[in-house]
Structure formats: structure tokens, C-alpha cells
Design a protein around this motif. Structure first.
Motif, PDB file in Angstrom:
ATOM      1  N   TYR A 133       0.837  -1.203   0.000  1.00 49.24           N
ATOM      2  CA  TYR A 133       0.000   0.000   0.000  1.00 49.24           C
ATOM      3  C   TYR A 133       0.873   1.255   0.000  1.00 49.24           C
ATOM      4  N   LEU A 134       1.913   1.245   0.816  1.00 46.51           N
ATOM      5  CA  LEU A 134       2.814   2.395   0.906  1.00 46.51           C
ATOM      6  C   LEU A 134       3.493   2.640  -0.442  1.00 46.51           C
ATOM      7  N   TYR A 135       3.988   1.589  -1.059  1.00 46.77           N
ATOM      8  CA  TYR A 135       4.630   1.736  -2.365  1.00 46.77           C
ATOM      9  C   TYR A 135       3.658   2.348  -3.377  1.00 46.77           C
ATOM     10  N   GLU A 136       2.439   1.817  -3.447  1.00 44.71           N
ATOM     11  CA  GLU A 136       1.444   2.332  -4.393  1.00 44.71           C
ATOM     12  C   GLU A 136       1.143   3.803  -4.126  1.00 44.71           C
ATOM     13  N   TYR A 137       1.014   4.156  -2.861  1.00 47.45           N
ATOM     14  CA  TYR A 137       0.672   5.523  -2.477  1.00 47.45           C
ATOM     15  C   TYR A 137       1.769   6.507  -2.880  1.00 47.45           C
ATOM     16  N   ILE A 138       3.017   6.223  -2.512  1.00 46.14           N
ATOM     17  CA  ILE A 138       4.111   7.135  -2.840  1.00 46.14           C
ATOM     18  C   ILE A 138       4.309   7.222  -4.349  1.00 46.14           C
ATOM     19  N   THR A 139       4.180   6.091  -5.037  1.00 51.39           N
ATOM     20  CA  THR A 139       4.314   6.093  -6.493  1.00 51.39           C
ATOM     21  C   THR A 139       3.225   6.931  -7.141  1.00 51.39           C
ATOM     22  N   LEU A 140       2.029   6.895  -6.575  1.00 54.72           N
ATOM     23  CA  LEU A 140       0.933   7.725  -7.068  1.00 54.72           C
ATOM     24  C   LEU A 140       1.257   9.206  -6.875  1.00 54.72           C
ATOM     25  N   LEU A 141       1.817   9.576  -5.729  1.00 52.19           N
ATOM     26  CA  LEU A 141       2.192  10.973  -5.482  1.00 52.19           C
ATOM     27  C   LEU A 141       3.258  11.429  -6.473  1.00 52.19           C
ATOM     28  N   GLN A 142       4.226  10.573  -6.750  1.00 56.47           N
ATOM     29  CA  GLN A 142       5.264  10.929  -7.717  1.00 56.47           C
ATOM     30  C   GLN A 142       4.686  11.040  -9.123  1.00 56.47           C
ATOM     31  N   THR A 143       3.844  10.103  -9.493  1.00 53.87           N
ATOM     32  CA  THR A 143       3.271  10.076 -10.846  1.00 53.87           C
ATOM     33  C   THR A 143       2.481  11.340 -11.146  1.00 53.87           C
ATOM     34  N   HIS A 144       1.706  11.807 -10.187  1.00 52.32           N
ATOM     35  CA  HIS A 144       0.810  12.953 -10.411  1.00 52.32           C
ATOM     36  C   HIS A 144       1.366  14.257  -9.850  1.00 52.32           C
ATOM     37  N   SER A 145       2.613  14.270  -9.422  1.00 54.68           N
ATOM     38  CA  SER A 145       3.129  15.426  -8.678  1.00 54.68           C
ATOM     39  C   SER A 145       2.990  16.737  -9.436  1.00 54.68           C
ATOM     40  N   LEU A 146       3.145  16.718 -10.748  1.00 58.19           N
ATOM     41  CA  LEU A 146       2.988  17.923 -11.565  1.00 58.19           C
ATOM     42  C   LEU A 146       1.984  17.699 -12.696  1.00 58.19           C
ATOM     43  N   GLY A 147       1.082  16.739 -12.506  1.00 54.72           N
ATOM     44  CA  GLY A 147       0.153  16.381 -13.565  1.00 54.72           C
ATOM     45  C   GLY A 147      -1.192  17.071 -13.446  1.00 54.72           C
ATOM     46  N   ASN A 148      -2.241  16.359 -13.828  1.00 51.28           N
ATOM     47  CA  ASN A 148      -3.595  16.910 -13.804  1.00 51.28           C
ATOM     48  C   ASN A 148      -4.226  16.670 -12.435  1.00 51.28           C
ATOM     49  N   PHE A 149      -4.674  17.732 -11.802  1.00 51.78           N
ATOM     50  CA  PHE A 149      -5.177  17.617 -10.434  1.00 51.78           C
ATOM     51  C   PHE A 149      -6.483  16.837 -10.381  1.00 51.78           C
ATOM     52  N   ARG A 150      -7.345  16.975 -11.394  1.00 56.08           N
ATOM     53  CA  ARG A 150      -8.598  16.221 -11.398  1.00 56.08           C
ATOM     54  C   ARG A 150      -8.308  14.711 -11.427  1.00 56.08           C
ATOM     55  N   THR A 151      -7.400  14.310 -12.295  1.00 55.92           N
ATOM     56  CA  THR A 151      -7.013  12.899 -12.359  1.00 55.92           C
ATOM     57  C   THR A 151      -6.391  12.443 -11.050  1.00 55.92           C
ATOM     58  N   PHE A 152      -5.587  13.300 -10.471  1.00 59.74           N
ATOM     59  CA  PHE A 152      -4.937  13.016  -9.189  1.00 59.74           C
ATOM     60  C   PHE A 152      -5.990  12.747  -8.117  1.00 59.74           C
ATOM     61  N   VAL A 153      -6.982  13.628  -8.018  1.00 54.90           N
ATOM     62  CA  VAL A 153      -8.038  13.475  -7.015  1.00 54.90           C
ATOM     63  C   VAL A 153      -8.796  12.173  -7.242  1.00 54.90           C
ATOM     64  N   TYR A 154      -9.071  11.862  -8.506  1.00 58.11           N
ATOM     65  CA  TYR A 154      -9.769  10.609  -8.812  1.00 58.11           C
ATOM     66  C   TYR A 154      -8.961   9.409  -8.320  1.00 58.11           C
ATOM     67  N   ASP A 155      -7.694   9.363  -8.677  1.00 59.03           N
ATOM     68  CA  ASP A 155      -6.875   8.193  -8.360  1.00 59.03           C
ATOM     69  C   ASP A 155      -6.599   8.057  -6.867  1.00 59.03           C
ATOM     70  N   ILE A 156      -6.429   9.174  -6.165  1.00 51.63           N
ATOM     71  CA  ILE A 156      -6.082   9.077  -4.743  1.00 51.63           C
ATOM     72  C   ILE A 156      -7.253   8.528  -3.936  1.00 51.63           C
ATOM     73  N   GLY A 157      -8.476   8.790  -4.369  1.00 56.78           N
ATOM     74  CA  GLY A 157      -9.640   8.356  -3.604  1.00 56.78           C
ATOM     75  C   GLY A 157      -9.858   6.861  -3.609  1.00 56.78           C
ATOM     76  N   ILE A 158      -9.332   6.159  -4.614  1.00 61.31           N
ATOM     77  CA  ILE A 158      -9.486   4.708  -4.670  1.00 61.31           C
ATOM     78  C   ILE A 158      -8.127   4.010  -4.524  1.00 61.31           C
ATOM     79  N   ASN A 159      -7.170   4.746  -3.973  1.00 63.26           N
ATOM     80  CA  ASN A 159      -5.879   4.168  -3.644  1.00 63.26           C
ATOM     81  C   ASN A 159      -6.025   3.310  -2.385  1.00 63.26           C
ATOM     82  N   ASN A 160      -5.383   2.161  -2.355  1.00 63.16           N
ATOM     83  CA  ASN A 160      -5.537   1.244  -1.229  1.00 63.16           C
ATOM     84  C   ASN A 160      -5.214   1.890   0.114  1.00 63.16           C
TER      85      ASN A 160
END
Length: 484
Positions: A133-160
Motif C-alpha cells: 500500500y505504501l509503495y502504491e501511495y508514494i508512487t501515485l504521489l510521484q506520478t501525479h506530482s505535476l500532472g492533472n489535479f482532477r485525475t490526481f483526485v480521482y486516483d487518490i480516492g481509490i488508492n488502497n
């Protein structure tokens, strides 16, 4: 120590003067964790727009922290013996911590932003204790760090990690859990009490039901349609049998201004000044909306602006514990070992900033909250330890730093050398000539005065490294050093 008003009246118009040393250092202290002297020299004379573009493109194109072999492990990979299982998890988390904090120090804006989001979309590892879970979470933060915030919000809500942390995995029809719905609006997108009602939270919680299917422990959390509330809900005045996708779509369609103002305000406080200038926040928010919630254009506008490089923007943010440690290690440029870096990270944990474990769902509160009697002493001791260790490792690197900052070994003026070292590490230097005199006296204290008078002393002298060590030991304890 800090003014209680923001006196920066400059606009977001581009800063057009060629960048000088202190301006480049300012950018890297805010958009990263400082920069070594040699690296900084390669940027002198660039335009703010050019350097901001380079920093942002580097961040966007940077590879993710390397995936560990256990990244997809669920319970079936762990021994049935609980103690052995806990030991393996502890080792895996330690491995990932070392990998991430090592990247954090050197990855400039990409992981400055991933760390920012770690304190925005907060989870606490101690609440879910799953390496995958920790790996997925940090990788998600890195992936979206400068990306699209709407997509970021979508993905973070269903992150384990997030589903587990805010009890989304226990939210089914007939018994919806409101935790994530509340934090989605209050902490993640709009701000407390702005743009939503308690009824919106309740209805949104119903729309977020169904993510309850998982094995105990570290198995993936999946959607179970039988646990989803299929009845009609009304969110921000829109009525329908809404589900997760609908919540995000409605939120960004109905509350774009509130989202943009909130997020750009947090970015401004983090990168420029804890006290917002409403006009600047609104201009950044307009850029955010015009670019369909892409983060990079907002940061590009900010980092290239007159407002960002204004003198009133310097030395107005109190460093976090990680800033204190990483900025200093990067700006000294000294040779270090992995153990030395991890020792610093562990001291940060002991004085209140533990990576992967912000203090609560609202995160570390930053700025003045970093400073207290125990934390200040802890910050001093952390850097004293670092200086002593690096000096024992290679004392010549101390005199070499002074040679770089002083413009070469031919500079034999102890007052000028002291001032250049002070002004490298303190964003605004000292406030009084007396403070510079004290620093000079410390720099000169171990050398007979006549050596300076007759010109027999220089930075290649056997005394020089210890002189620099003594001066740095003095600087790390000064109030001005706590600022960036």
C-alpha cells in the motif's frame, strides 16, 4: 523573526533580468532542497522562464523511484507466523523508506512536490502498515506530482492506502462512512466550510460506497457492486444515482473556482509565503482553470514571476526539519554516506517530522509550528552531528567549500570570506554588522592574528578546514539560518 504581513507587491509578470547566484539559490531552496555551488554556477545568466521550464521538465520526465520486488505482495506472500510476518514488513518498509528519502534529497521539484502532496493527501503508515500500500501511495504521489489535479483526485480516492486510512473499505450501503467525503472537500479540494454543506458530505458518502471487497491485511481493496448504494443522491444540487466517477465529475464541474483558489493558495503558501496575496492566488487560480487543472502551467507561471523573485519573498518561510537537513547537505555539497542521510532522517522523526507519518489527517502544519525549544535544539544537534561526521570523513572538503564560495584560494581576506560563507547559507544574510563581526571572529579564532596581518594565512592553510567547521557550527544555531 518573521513579519506578520506579506509586503510583496510584485506581480506575476515574468522576471526578465538574467538570474544571479542568490536568485538561483532561492529557486532551488523552494522548488527543491537546495543546490550545490558547482551546479548553481551552470545556471547563472539564464532567464527565470528558462530555468523554471528546465526544472519543471526535469521533474515531469524523471523516472519513478525503483519498484521493489515486493511491490504487489498481499497476505499470501507472508508467513503465517505473526512475528515473522511483522519483521518482514518492517524490513520492506525500511527498504522503501531508504529508497524514497534518498531520491527526495536529489530529485528537486519532482519529489519536493511528492512530499508536498504527502502532506496534502495525507495517509499515515502506522494506520495501515502494508508495504505494498505504501509503495502504491508514494508512487501515485510521484506520478501525479505535476500532472492533472482532477485525475490526481480521482486516483487518490481509490488508492488502497487512502481507502484503508479513511475507512473507505468499511463504507457500504446502509452504513456509509463519511470520513473520505468530508476530507475530500475540507482538506483535499476546497477548504473547511467552503463550497459544501453537511448534506453534501452525507450524500457524497453514499455515492462512495462499495469499495469493501478485500482480504484481511494487505490484499487489494476492490469494488463490490452489492455493497453500493444505488439510490438517488443530491450533490451540489445535482440529483442522480451517483457513484464514485460522478462525484469527481460533479465536484470539478460545479466548484472549479473553489478548487482552484484552494489548491493555488496552498501552493503559494508552500512556495512563496505563508501569508497569501489574494490577487496573486486568484491569478494563479485563473491559470489553473484555463489549463484544465494541469499543475505544471501554474508552477511555471509562479517560478518565472517577478513576485516569486521579489526581495520580500526571500527568508519568509521557516524551514521544515527536512529542509534544515537536506538543504544543508546539498548546499555544503559534502561527501556523505547512506547511513549519515538516514541518521538525519531519523532525527527528523524524533523531533516531529516522520516520513510516511504526518501527525494527523491535516498533516504537518508547517512554518512557526516547526520551532520550539526541543525542536530547535534537535535541529542544531542534527547538523552538528552531520558536520562532525563529514569532517571526520574528509576535512579537506570544508576548505574546498570556502575556496569555492570565496572565489578561489587567492582570497586572503577573512572578513570577506566569512561574509561570502554567511551569505551562501543565510537567505538574507545577517541583519547587523555586529553579527558579521562575531562570525568573523569565530572564523579567525584558531589562527594567530599575525598570520592574517602578514599575509601568511590562506585557504590552503592547515587551519582552514577547522575554521570553516567552526563557522558552520556557529551559523546553524542562528535564527536567520532557520529561514528560507
Amino acid at each position: 523573526m518573521l513579519a506578520k504581513t506579506n509586503c510583496n507587491t510584485a506581480s506575476l509578470a515574468p522576471f526578465t533580468q538574467p538570474l544571479e547566484e542568490k536568485q538561483i539559490l532561492h529557486l532551488y531552496r523552494r522548488a527543491g532542497f537546495g543546490v550545490p555551488f558547482g551546479t548553481l554556477q551552470s545556471h547563472i545568466g539564464k532567464s527565470a522562464t528558462q530555468l523554471a521550464t528546465e526544472v519543471i521538465e526535469e521533474a515531469i520526465n524523471m523516472p519513478l523511484t525503483e519498484e521493489p520486488e515486493w511491490s504487489t505482495w498481499d497476505n499470501t506472500f507472508y508467513p503465517e507466523d505473526g512475528d515473522e510476518s511483522r519483521d518482514i514488513k518492517r524490513t520492506q518498509i525500511s527498504q522503501w523508506k531508504e529508497a524514497y528519502v534518498t531520491d527526495l534529497r536529489i530529485n528537486n521539484l519532482r519529489d519536493r512536490m511528492s512530499f508536498f502532496w504527502h502532506n496534502h493527501f495525507v495517509t499515515e503508515l502506522r494506520e495501515y502498515d502494508c508495504p505494498s500500500y505504501l509503495y502504491e501511495y508514494i508512487t501515485l504521489l510521484q506520478t501525479h506530482s505535476l500532472g492533472n489535479f482532477r485525475t490526481f483526485v480521482y486516483d487518490i480516492g481509490i488508492n488502497n492506502a487512502m481507502l484503508k486510512y479513511l475507512n473507505g473499505d468499511k463504507s457500504g450501503k446502509g452504513n456509509p462512512n463519511e470520513n473520505y467525503a468530508r476530507e475530500l472537500y475540507e482538506l483535499f479540494t476546497m477548504g473547511e466550510g467552503i463550497g459544501y454543506t453537511e448534506e453534501d458530505i452525507k450524500e457524497t458518502a453514499r455515492a462512495l460506497t462499495g469499495y469493501v471487497k478485500r482480504d484481511e491485511g494487505c490484499g487489494p481493496i476492490l469494488f463490490n457492486p452489492n455493497a453500493f448504494d444505488t439510490k438517488s443522491k443530491t450533490i451540489f444540487g445535482q440529483t442522480g444515482a451517483w457513484g464514485y466517477d460522478d462525484v469527481i465529475n460533479i465536484l470539478f464541474a460545479e466548484r472549479p473556482n473553489e478548487i482552484a483558489t484552494f489548491v493555488c493558495g496552498k501552493l503559494y503558501e508552500f512556495f512563496v509565503n505563508p501569508l497569501q496575496v489574494p490577487e496573486i492566488t486568484q491569478d494563479l487560480a485563473a491559470t489553473f482553470i484555463a489549463n484544465d487543472f494541469e499543475l505544471a502551467p501554474v508552477l511555471a507561471q509562479l517560478f518565472a514571476s517577478q513576485h516569486f523573485f521579489d526581495e520580500e519573498a526571500k527568508g519568509v518561510i521557516i524551514k521544515s526539519h527536512f529542509d534544515v537537513f537536506y538543504n544543508f547537505t546539498n548546499e555544503t555539497g559534502f561527501q556523505t554516506t547512506n547511513d549519515m542521510v538516514l541518521d538525519g532522517v531519523n532525527i527528523c522523526r524524533m523531533i516531529g517530522q516522520e516520513v510516511f507519518n504526518p501527525v494527523d489527517v491535516a498533516g504537518w502544519q508547517r512554518d512557526r509550528d516547526w520551532i520550539g525549544p526541543s525542536t530547535l535544539i534537535g535541529r542544531w544537534k542534527m547538523l552538528e552531528f552531520y558536520l562532525n561526521e563529514t569532517y571526520a570523513l574528509n576535512e579537506d572538503q570544508f576548505s574546498n567549500l570556502a575556496i569555492d564560495l570565496a572565489g578561489g584560494p587567492g582570497n586572503i581576506d577573512p572578513e570577506d570570506i566569512t561574509r561570502k560563507i554567511v551569505d551562501w547559507f543565510l537567505p538574507l544574510g545577517f541583519h547587523s554588522p555586529e553579527d558579521y563581526e562575531i562570525a568573523t571572529d569565530i572564523f579567525k579564532s584558531d589562527v594567530p592574528e599575525n598570520y592574517f596581518e602578514d599575509g601568511s594565512w590562506n585557504l590552503l592553510s592547515s587551519y582552514a578546514s577547522k575554521q570553516v567547521l567552526d563557522l558552520l557550527q556557529h551559523l546553524i544555531k542562528q535564527p536567520e539560518f532557520q529561514l528560507k
